[in-house]
Design an enzyme around this catalytic site. Structure first.
Site, PDB file in Angstrom:
ATOM      1  N   LEU A  35       0.817  -1.218   0.000  1.00  0.00           N
ATOM      2  CA  LEU A  35       0.000   0.000   0.000  1.00  0.00           C
ATOM      3  C   LEU A  35       0.853   1.271   0.000  1.00  0.00           C
ATOM      4  O   LEU A  35       1.897   1.337   0.639  1.00  0.00           O
ATOM      5  CB  LEU A  35      -0.924  -0.001   1.227  1.00  0.00           C
ATOM      6  N   HIS A  36       0.363   2.266  -0.747  1.00  0.00           N
ATOM      7  CA  HIS A  36       1.015   3.577  -0.798  1.00  0.00           C
ATOM      8  C   HIS A  36      -0.075   4.654  -0.731  1.00  0.00           C
ATOM      9  O   HIS A  36      -1.271   4.324  -0.598  1.00  0.00           O
ATOM     10  CB  HIS A  36       1.868   3.694  -2.064  1.00  0.00           C
ATOM     11  N   GLU A  37       0.323   5.912  -0.879  1.00  0.00           N
ATOM     12  CA  GLU A  37      -0.633   7.025  -0.739  1.00  0.00           C
ATOM     13  C   GLU A  37      -1.800   6.930  -1.728  1.00  0.00           C
ATOM     14  O   GLU A  37      -2.889   7.425  -1.440  1.00  0.00           O
ATOM     15  CB  GLU A  37       0.073   8.372  -0.905  1.00  0.00           C
ATOM     16  N   HIS A  39      -3.388   4.168  -2.666  1.00  0.00           N
ATOM     17  CA  HIS A  39      -4.376   3.307  -2.009  1.00  0.00           C
ATOM     18  C   HIS A  39      -5.041   4.055  -0.849  1.00  0.00           C
ATOM     19  O   HIS A  39      -6.256   3.962  -0.644  1.00  0.00           O
ATOM     20  CB  HIS A  39      -3.716   2.040  -1.457  1.00  0.00           C
ATOM     21  N   VAL A 178      -3.072   9.524  -7.708  1.00  0.00           N
ATOM     22  CA  VAL A 178      -2.159  10.226  -6.803  1.00  0.00           C
ATOM     23  C   VAL A 178      -0.760  10.108  -7.397  1.00  0.00           C
ATOM     24  O   VAL A 178      -0.332   9.005  -7.775  1.00  0.00           O
ATOM     25  CB  VAL A 178      -2.203   9.630  -5.387  1.00  0.00           C
ATOM     26  N   LEU A 186       1.842   7.033  -8.425  1.00  0.00           N
ATOM     27  CA  LEU A 186       2.304   6.043  -7.454  1.00  0.00           C
ATOM     28  C   LEU A 186       1.860   4.656  -7.910  1.00  0.00           C
ATOM     29  O   LEU A 186       0.745   4.482  -8.402  1.00  0.00           O
ATOM     30  CB  LEU A 186       1.731   6.341  -6.073  1.00  0.00           C
TER      31      LEU A 186
HETATM   32  P1  AMP Z   1      -3.547  -2.375  -6.882  1.00  0.00           P
HETATM   33  O1  AMP Z   1      -3.227  -2.743  -5.469  1.00  0.00           O
HETATM   34  O2  AMP Z   1      -2.384  -1.835  -7.633  1.00  0.00           O
HETATM   35  O3  AMP Z   1      -4.330  -3.418  -7.598  1.00  0.00           O
HETATM   36  O4  AMP Z   1      -4.517  -1.130  -6.771  1.00  0.00           O
HETATM   37  C1  AMP Z   1      -5.654  -1.149  -5.942  1.00  0.00           C
HETATM   38  C2  AMP Z   1      -6.471   0.074  -6.218  1.00  0.00           C
HETATM   39  O5  AMP Z   1      -5.685   1.244  -5.951  1.00  0.00           O
HETATM   40  C3  AMP Z   1      -6.930   0.182  -7.675  1.00  0.00           C
HETATM   41  O6  AMP Z   1      -8.253   0.685  -7.710  1.00  0.00           O
HETATM   42  C4  AMP Z   1      -5.952   1.170  -8.247  1.00  0.00           C
HETATM   43  O7  AMP Z   1      -6.454   1.872  -9.360  1.00  0.00           O
HETATM   44  C5  AMP Z   1      -5.737   2.092  -7.072  1.00  0.00           C
HETATM   45  N1  AMP Z   1      -4.487   2.833  -7.224  1.00  0.00           N
HETATM   46  C6  AMP Z   1      -3.246   2.311  -7.414  1.00  0.00           C
HETATM   47  N2  AMP Z   1      -2.344   3.309  -7.568  1.00  0.00           N
HETATM   48  C7  AMP Z   1      -3.037   4.471  -7.454  1.00  0.00           C
HETATM   49  C8  AMP Z   1      -2.680   5.854  -7.541  1.00  0.00           C
HETATM   50  N3  AMP Z   1      -1.423   6.240  -7.749  1.00  0.00           N
HETATM   51  N4  AMP Z   1      -3.657   6.772  -7.376  1.00  0.00           N
HETATM   52  C9  AMP Z   1      -4.939   6.388  -7.171  1.00  0.00           C
HETATM   53  N5  AMP Z   1      -5.348   5.113  -7.083  1.00  0.00           N
HETATM   54  C10 AMP Z   1      -4.413   4.165  -7.233  1.00  0.00           C
END
Ligand code: AMP
Length: 280
Positions: A35-37, A39, A178, A186
């Site tokens: 997880l990052h900002e 998420h 973000v 991110l």
């Molecule tokens: P992931 O864990 O990469 O499958 O992402 C989980 C959720 O977080 C998805 O809905 C992604 O689109 C969202 N997400 C990932 N990176 C970002 C970001 N930089 N800004 C906004 N939402 C994000």
């Protein structure tokens, strides 16, 4: 305090049953962890919009078309639970693969046209894996609202289509991308970039924003796209899998008078980066 980790569906169901009986709304934020900002922005939106918030953490094997990418995907459960602590989510649901896909599981959910181009063309089976796991997670969490990032623009449109087509009683809430201070969106995959490549990576959002501005000002699209490719090559990027302007919703060719989006998947330093920006 870390977020409370729940691993079994039975335990999750006991919680959601009690919440629903109390008339509380439930929001879900599906993630693959690390997880990052980005998420966390989804989690904050869910906290604002819902009485109860479930974050799911599941590295879904079925959405990886490349076994090496699946193996290399960062797994940082303890850090994830800790980073969620201050946000006071109600549950961090971390099922194992057998909980999500028990023996005998054989249903695949496949969304039509919107999942075919771009990511769909370059990652065969990816969106079937996404649509299947999202359907399962929606049913498991019984959520009223689900929060998805615009960072994965096509995924967001696929999930919207899925929910509309199957009349799922859940609202999809899109959240803006973000970005780091230099503009790079991110992503858990950014961790895999070398220091040098990380410094080069901002050329991707810069090229996309510049191209989108030029297109919105009426510049000739093929020339704008060619210039963006040249900029990426000069900045040290490798293969451009796709760089295309599409209709924002269908991901088909742009439709005059309707919003369009510029989307790209590009390799840098052995890492596949995706990004997208609005045109106009
Ligand atoms: P992931 O864990 O990469 O499958 O992402 C989980 C959720 O977080 C998805 O809905 C992604 O689109 C969202 N997400 C990932 N990176 C970002 C970001 N930089 N800004 C906004 N939402 C994000």
């Amino acid at each position: 305090m870390s977020a409370p980790i729940i691993r079994s569906l039975a335990e999750l169901r006991a919680l959601t049953r009690a919440w629903r009986q109390a008339g509380e709304s439930i929001g879900v934020v599906p993630t693959m962890g690390a997880l990052h900002e980005g998420h966390l922005s989804l989690v904050r939106a869910a906290k604002q919009g819902c009485d109860r918030v479930i974050v799911t953490l599941f590295v879904n094997p079925r959405q990886f078309n490349n076994p090496e990418d699946f193996a290399k995907y960062p797994r940082t459960e303890l850090a994830d639970a800790a980073i969620l602590g201050p946000l006071a989510v109600d549950a961090l649901f971390v099922p194992d693969a057998a909980e999500v896909y028990p023996a005998g599981h054989s249903t695949v959910v496949s969304v039509g046209d919107v999942s075919q181009p771009l990511e769909g063309a370059h990652r065969p089976g990816h969106f079937d894996g996404v649509a299947t796991v999202v359907t399962l997670l929606f049913n498991m969490t019984q959520a009223d609202r689900a929060y998805f990032g615009e960072k994965d623009w096509q995924q967001l449109q696929v999930v919207k289509r899925l929910v509309a087509d199957l009349n799922m009683p859940i609202e999809i809430v899109p959240c803006p991308s973000v970005r780091d201070a230099d503009g790079l969106a991110l992503s858990s995959r950014n961790q895999r970039l070398s220091r040098k490549a990380r410094a080069q990576a901002a050329a991707l959002p810069n090229a996309l924003f510049d191209a989108a501005t030029a297109m919105a000002e009426g510049a000739y699209e093929p020339e704008v796209l060619a210039a963006a490719r040249d900029t990426l090559a000069a900045a040290g990027f490798g293969e451009v899998e796709y760089l295309a302007r599409c209709d924002s919703e269908s991901l088909g060719p742009p439709i005059p008078g309707k919003p369009s989006r510029l989307l790209a998947a590009v390799w840098l330093d052995g890492v596949r980066l995706i990004d997208n920006v609005a045109v106009g």
